[in-house]
Write a protein that holds these residues in place. Structure first.
Motif, short mmCIF file in Angstrom:
data_model
loop_
_atom_site.label_atom_id
_atom_site.label_comp_id
_atom_site.label_asym_id
_atom_site.label_seq_id
_atom_site.Cartn_x
_atom_site.Cartn_y
_atom_site.Cartn_z
N VAL A 36 0.86 -1.18 0.00
CA VAL A 36 0.00 0.00 0.00
C VAL A 36 0.90 1.23 0.00
O VAL A 36 1.91 1.27 0.70
CB VAL A 36 -0.94 -0.01 1.23
N GLY A 37 0.55 2.22 -0.81
CA GLY A 37 1.32 3.46 -0.90
C GLY A 37 2.27 3.51 -2.09
O GLY A 37 2.78 4.59 -2.41
N TYR A 40 1.89 4.06 -9.16
CA TYR A 40 1.58 3.28 -10.36
C TYR A 40 2.87 2.89 -11.08
O TYR A 40 3.02 1.75 -11.51
CB TYR A 40 0.66 4.08 -11.29
N ALA A 41 3.82 3.82 -11.17
CA ALA A 41 5.10 3.54 -11.85
C ALA A 41 5.86 2.43 -11.14
O ALA A 41 6.47 1.57 -11.81
CB ALA A 41 5.94 4.81 -11.92
N GLU A 42 5.84 2.39 -9.82
CA GLU A 42 6.53 1.34 -9.08
C GLU A 42 5.87 -0.02 -9.33
O GLU A 42 6.57 -1.03 -9.50
CB GLU A 42 6.52 1.64 -7.59
N VAL A 43 4.55 -0.06 -9.36
CA VAL A 43 3.83 -1.30 -9.61
C VAL A 43 4.07 -1.77 -11.05
O VAL A 43 4.30 -2.95 -11.30
CB VAL A 43 2.33 -1.16 -9.31
N PHE A 75 -5.77 2.10 -7.32
CA PHE A 75 -4.97 3.29 -7.03
C PHE A 75 -5.89 4.47 -6.76
O PHE A 75 -6.89 4.65 -7.45
CB PHE A 75 -4.10 3.67 -8.24
N VAL A 76 -5.53 5.28 -5.79
CA VAL A 76 -6.17 6.58 -5.56
C VAL A 76 -5.04 7.58 -5.48
O VAL A 76 -4.08 7.37 -4.72
CB VAL A 76 -7.02 6.60 -4.27
N VAL A 80 -1.20 2.95 -4.43
CA VAL A 80 -1.91 1.71 -4.16
C VAL A 80 -2.70 1.85 -2.86
O VAL A 80 -2.15 2.26 -1.83
CB VAL A 80 -0.93 0.51 -4.03
N VAL A 81 -4.00 1.52 -2.92
CA VAL A 81 -4.82 1.52 -1.71
C VAL A 81 -5.37 0.13 -1.41
O VAL A 81 -5.71 -0.17 -0.26
CB VAL A 81 -5.98 2.54 -1.79
N LEU A 82 -5.47 -0.73 -2.43
CA LEU A 82 -6.02 -2.07 -2.26
C LEU A 82 -5.50 -2.95 -3.38
O LEU A 82 -5.36 -2.49 -4.51
CB LEU A 82 -7.55 -2.00 -2.31
#
Length: 89
Positions: A36-37, A40-43, A75-76, A80-82
């Motif tokens: 969480v946290g 998007y680029a990291e994921v 993502f919010v 990442v939130v969930l």
């Protein structure tokens, strides 16, 4: 006796399929790195390009993999939130 061209082609395709399957970033180990946290680029760096994303209000939902084996991340504000995954092992 030399192998036929068809046998060589089938063998080459089988080897290629194994190599491509082994190169996937959609693994249980990478899923464990997901936190969480993360941005998007990291994921995306972790799993590669998503199969698809959708936006609903302020939530962006992206999926990596297919209907049988996948990771879905919400993502919010680009964080990442969930997240959840299925059949990664």
């Amino acid at each position: 006796m030399r192998p036929s061209r068809q046998t060589l082609s089938i063998t080459a395709l089988a080897v290629l399929a194994l190599l491509l399957g082994a190169c996937t970033k959609l693994t249980a180990e990478n899923y464990e790195r997901l936190k969480v946290g993360m941005s998007y680029a990291e994921v995306k760096a972790l799993f590669g390009d998503p199969r698809g994303c959708s936006d609903l209000l302020t939530v962006k939902t992206c999926t990596w993999g297919d209907e049988n084996r996948h990771v879905t991340v919400n993502f919010v504000a680009d964080q990442v939130v969930l997240f959840n995954g299925a059949n990664l092992k």
